[in-house]
Design an enzyme around this catalytic site. Structure first.
Site, PDB file in Angstrom:
ATOM      1  N   PRO A   1     -20.321 103.879   7.632  1.00 40.25           N
ATOM      2  CG  PRO A   1     -18.535 102.945   6.451  1.00 40.25           C
ATOM      3  CD  PRO A   1     -19.957 103.371   6.313  1.00 40.25           C
TER       4      PRO A   1
ATOM      5  CB  VAL B   1     -13.919 106.676   7.863  1.00 38.98           C
ATOM      6  CG1 VAL B   1     -13.044 106.299   9.026  1.00 38.98           C
ATOM      7  CG2 VAL B   1     -14.416 105.449   7.122  1.00 38.98           C
TER       8      VAL B   1
ATOM      9  CG  PHE C   1     -19.758  89.077  31.997  1.00 32.58           C
ATOM     10  CD1 PHE C   1     -20.006  90.400  32.320  1.00 32.58           C
ATOM     11  CD2 PHE C   1     -19.250  88.775  30.742  1.00 32.58           C
ATOM     12  CE1 PHE C   1     -19.741  91.419  31.407  1.00 32.58           C
ATOM     13  CE2 PHE C   1     -18.986  89.789  29.824  1.00 32.58           C
ATOM     14  CZ  PHE C   1     -19.233  91.107  30.155  1.00 32.58           C
TER      15      PHE C   1
ATOM     16  CG  HIS D   1     -23.655 112.191  35.021  1.00 31.57           C
ATOM     17  ND1 HIS D   1     -23.002 112.136  36.227  1.00 31.57           N
ATOM     18  CD2 HIS D   1     -24.935 112.551  35.311  1.00 31.57           C
ATOM     19  CE1 HIS D   1     -23.849 112.448  37.206  1.00 31.57           C
ATOM     20  NE2 HIS D   1     -25.035 112.696  36.673  1.00 31.57           N
TER      21      HIS D   1
ATOM     22  CD  GLU E   1     -19.728 112.078  34.241  1.00 36.86           C
ATOM     23  OE1 GLU E   1     -19.773 110.916  34.683  1.00 36.86           O
ATOM     24  OE2 GLU E   1     -20.180 113.066  34.859  1.00 36.86           O
TER      25      GLU E   1
ATOM     26  NE  ARG F   1     -14.533  91.952  22.276  1.00 33.22           N
ATOM     27  CZ  ARG F   1     -14.924  90.903  21.554  1.00 33.22           C
ATOM     28  NH1 ARG F   1     -14.472  89.706  21.854  1.00 33.22           N
ATOM     29  NH2 ARG F   1     -15.753  91.072  20.547  1.00 33.22           N
ATOM     30  CE  LYS F   2      -7.374  92.578  31.024  1.00 38.04           C
ATOM     31  NZ  LYS F   2      -6.204  92.136  30.274  1.00 38.04           N
TER      32      LYS F   2
ATOM     33  NE  ARG G   1     -24.894 116.415  36.116  1.00 39.63           N
ATOM     34  CZ  ARG G   1     -23.955 115.902  36.931  1.00 39.63           C
ATOM     35  NH1 ARG G   1     -22.733 115.706  36.507  1.00 39.63           N
ATOM     36  NH2 ARG G   1     -24.271 115.589  38.173  1.00 39.63           N
TER      37      ARG G   1
ATOM     38  CB  SER H   1     -39.533 123.450  32.407  1.00 45.16           C
ATOM     39  OG  SER H   1     -38.210 123.896  32.157  1.00 45.16           O
TER      40      SER H   1
ATOM     41  CG  HIS I   1     -20.125 109.035  37.596  1.00 51.80           C
ATOM     42  ND1 HIS I   1     -21.198 109.754  37.108  1.00 51.80           N
ATOM     43  CD2 HIS I   1     -20.666 108.061  38.362  1.00 51.80           C
ATOM     44  CE1 HIS I   1     -22.320 109.237  37.565  1.00 51.80           C
ATOM     45  NE2 HIS I   1     -22.026 108.212  38.330  1.00 51.80           N
TER      46      HIS I   1
ATOM     47  CD  GLU J   1     -16.858 111.634  39.459  1.00 53.46           C
ATOM     48  OE1 GLU J   1     -16.505 111.839  38.278  1.00 53.46           O
ATOM     49  OE2 GLU J   1     -18.005 111.885  39.859  1.00 53.46           O
TER      50      GLU J   1
END
Lengths: 294, 388
Positions: free
Chosen positions: B69, B71, B130, B148, B151, B163-164, B206, B215, B275, B349
């Site tokens: 967990p 903690v 849903f 990203h 964020e 949940r809502k 990001r 590269s 975002h 945003e």
């Protein structure tokens, strides 16, 4: 924590249109010779010469750009970590452009405290003239703001902050402020505010007409000492750059004493560093290459 | 042995690294001999750490998976390191995936967890669907988050929203009527590799974590990789750039998974991408300053949504097209959605406007999610009433 008010702007392709009451207020302030009227502001009619023509494409972005830059400069000049301001809303603005594609922006905007006290909602007001030199950084700024906090109160709070810093034991076992979850320990708050003050200087100098910055995090603290009673602070911040979205580490060295002008030296990493090198710079000392007011 | 754990918890921050981890993690521990097994057993048996063994430490040479967990992460890590036990962190941000699973199992008639693909590093990409209706391909809404990875308020808002939706269905008339007519698909973590990376290595990562041939720089900006003026102005061809567009449109498997799913479905009417930060509500286009054909209607809807959002706590959002509000950006998700017949395409945003930026304090997450929910509902209601 209260949500910050976003920059507000009246919509419209021609940019915001000042209302009559706004003009009256401006005139009143100018007539009173109050701190709100910067030199040359009342004479904006004269800007039509010297190659300046009114900017036909004024976009809200330019005014916000100007407000941010002006306030970074103001915060740096004020040199007061306990009285930092942030932009609240742009109320009106005009812009001119010349043949070199440089822009001159006159604007009025409201501000609020960066670190508001419980329930505090007071707004300050600033008027500024900002010269953007096309893609070159370090816009020239004239700005005056109404007094936000009583001078004596501000001095007192700065001095408390100073005393607090002097009492903190170094080396401090601190890595990131705020931490990943946005938390700043109250005892470390003064460090953050001082770091932000130094960061304001850097952000002003780096701002162009097209790029702007926010302070993302204090990512390391090399040391601070108190030489001759001043706070001598050597640290690294991460700047978040728009529109490139880059995170730019800047090593900053500042010297601060309450009431005295802030001294800053800094060095920011160049762009396009491979990701292994991003973040904290370790190893050899960084030679500051960008001039400051030392 | 107990004192080692206690000590570790105390001095942990100064010796063992100071990262704070979000969510539970699974440690894969290599045990090489009997001594290590017994050390591990002691660790596992200590009550206060609340560890959970997924695979039993019985034989040598086989790794043991232990659920730790959040903690307990610090003391366990410290203990393992100080005892010389080899371990690695297996990589799923369990908290969000567990929550998605539990929403689907708590509300089986309404919600289901659907795997739509996998990431570059082979993590599952899960969507919550849903739906109240039988019947194939009802008109649908796509809620995208976490493209990203840095964020964090985006993924957090998305899972709160999930949940809502299930809690309010049948109680709140707006969401109930929306779900009567339409399905909602919610993708809380569109970029799981990046998300894990922000927890383990770099809080400000990001992009995706794909390798770029030739590269040393990693990752593609997943919001420059969509097929909408791909590689145009407002993206970079440099793999080291934070807005690198990638080798070709949909080169990123994370993006392609969403594109394929939506195109296969064929009946999406709304695409909303979450975002942070800046407090903006934007609509197409990002790749050009030209007005989108539906700009007037989208502007009206967005303004209405911003107003309703502000009604909760006074949080002010600016509204406009992407290119005129923030900057020109090519290859963005909502531009692709719009050009593929999904008229109601918006980008949020979320908070704040720069004071904390990506590092939004935890106590602002729920207020952000609550106000955003009002804005989302406003948009979804408009879609419901203007199905085409």
């Amino acid at each position: 924590m209260q949500p910050r008010r976003q920059l507000l702007l009246a919509p419209g392709p021609g940019g915001p249109r000042p209302t009559a009451p706004m003009f009256a207020l401006l005139l009143l302030l100018a007539l009173q010779g109050a701190a709100a009227a910067p030199a040359g502001f009342a004479g904006s009619a004269g800007s039509e010469d010297s190659g300046w023509r009114q900017d036909p494409e004024l976009q809200s972005g330019l005014l916000q750009q100007a407000a941010r830059a002006a306030l970074h400069f103001f915060n740096f000049r004020a040199g007061s970590p306990s009285a930092l301001r942030v932009v609240s809303a742009v109320q009106q603005g005009r812009a001119w452009v010349n043949s070199k594609n440089e822009r001159k922006v006159d604007l009025v905007f409201t501000t609020e405290r960066y670190n508001p006290e419980e329930g505090e909602e007071r707004l300050g007001k600033c008027s500024a003239r900002v010269f953007f030199r096309n893609e070159k950084p370090r816009p020239a700024i004239n700005i005056t703001c109404t007094r936000f906090v009583e001078k004596s109160k501000r001095q007192q709070e700065d001095y408390l902050l100073y005393k607090h810093m002097k009492q903190l034991k170094t080396p401090l076992d601190v890595v990131s402020i705020p931490d990943s979850h946005g938390h700043i320990d109250p005892s470390l708050r003064p460090i953050w505010e001082l770091a932000f003050l130094g960061g304001s200087y850097v952000m002003w100098e780096k701002t162009t007409q097209f790029s702007h910055y926010y302070l993302a995090q204090l990512s390391s603290l090399k040391q601070w000492k108190t030489n001759d009673n001043a706070i001598d602070f050597d640290y690294t911040v991460l700047l978040h750059e728009f529109p490139t979205q880059e995170i730019i580490p800047c090593r900053i060295h500042l010297v601060w004493y309450p009431g005295k002008p802030l001294k800053v030296k800094y060095h920011c990493h160049g762009l396009q560093t491979p990701e292994e090198a991003s973040g904290i710079e370790e190893g050899s000392a960084v030679a500051p290459t960008e001039l400051s007011n030392f | 042995m107990k004192w080692i754990l206690f000590f570790g918890a105390l001095i942990g921050p100064s010796i063992c690294g100071r990262e704070k981890f979000f969510g539970d993690q699974v440690f894969r521990i290599n045990v090489r001999n009997g001594d290590e097994i017994s050390k591990l057993n002691q660790l596992v048996n200590s009550d206060n750490l609340k560890l959970n063994v997924w695979k039993c430490p019985s034989t040598f040479g086989l790794p043991v998976d232990v659920l730790v967990p959040s903690v307990s992460l610090q003391p366990v890590k410290c203990f393992l390191e100080s005892q010389g036990l080899e371990y690695s962190v297996t990589i799923e941000d369990l908290q969000i995936y567990h929550e998605m699973h539990s929403i689907a199992s708590d509300f089986p008639d309404l919600a289901s967890r659907v795997k739509i693909g996998h990431s570059f590093e082979n993590r599952s990409i899960y969507v919550l669907k849903f739906s109240t209706g039988k019947g194939r391909q009802r008109p649908a809404i796509w809620l995208n988050a976490g493209l990203h990875s840095r964020e964090w308020v985006s993924q957090a808002t998305a899972i709160w929203t999930a949940r809502k939706i299930v809690s309010d269905y049948g109680k709140d008339s707006a969401i109930t009527s929306i779900l009567e007519k339409m399905d909602i698909f919610l993708l809380p973590v569109a970029n799981p590799d990046g998300y894990v990376y922000t927890h383990t290595h770099n809080r400000f990562w990001r992009k995706t974590r794909s390798l770029n041939p030739g590269s040393s720089c990693i990752g593609v900006d997943p919001n420059r990789n969509w097929n909408a003026s791909f590689a145009g102005e407002g993206a970079s061809s440099n793999p080291c750039s934070e807005v690198y567009h990638g080798l070709h449109a949909h080169s990123e498997v994370e993006v392609k998974s969403v594109v394929d799913f939506i195109q296969e479905h064929g009946n999406f009417k709304c695409f909303i991408d979450l975002h942070s930060y800046s407090q903006l509500l934007m609509y197409p286009y990002g790749y050009t300053q030209k007005k989108a054909p539906d700009a007037t209607e989208l502007d009206k809807v967005a303004k209405h949504a911003a107003k309703v959002l502000a009604s909760l706590s006074g949080t002010k959002y600016q509204v406009g097209s992407t290119s005129t509000t923030v900057y020109q950006a090519s290859g963005s998700s909502i531009d692709w959605a719009y050009n593929n017949g999904i008229k109601y395409a918006f980008t949020f945003e979320l908070r704040d406007t720069g004071q904390y930026g990506f590092l939004l304090p935890a106590d602002q997450i729920i207020p952000t999610a609550e106000e955003t929910w009002l804005g989302l509902k406003t948009i979804m209601e408009h879609v419901r009433d203007h199905l085409y």
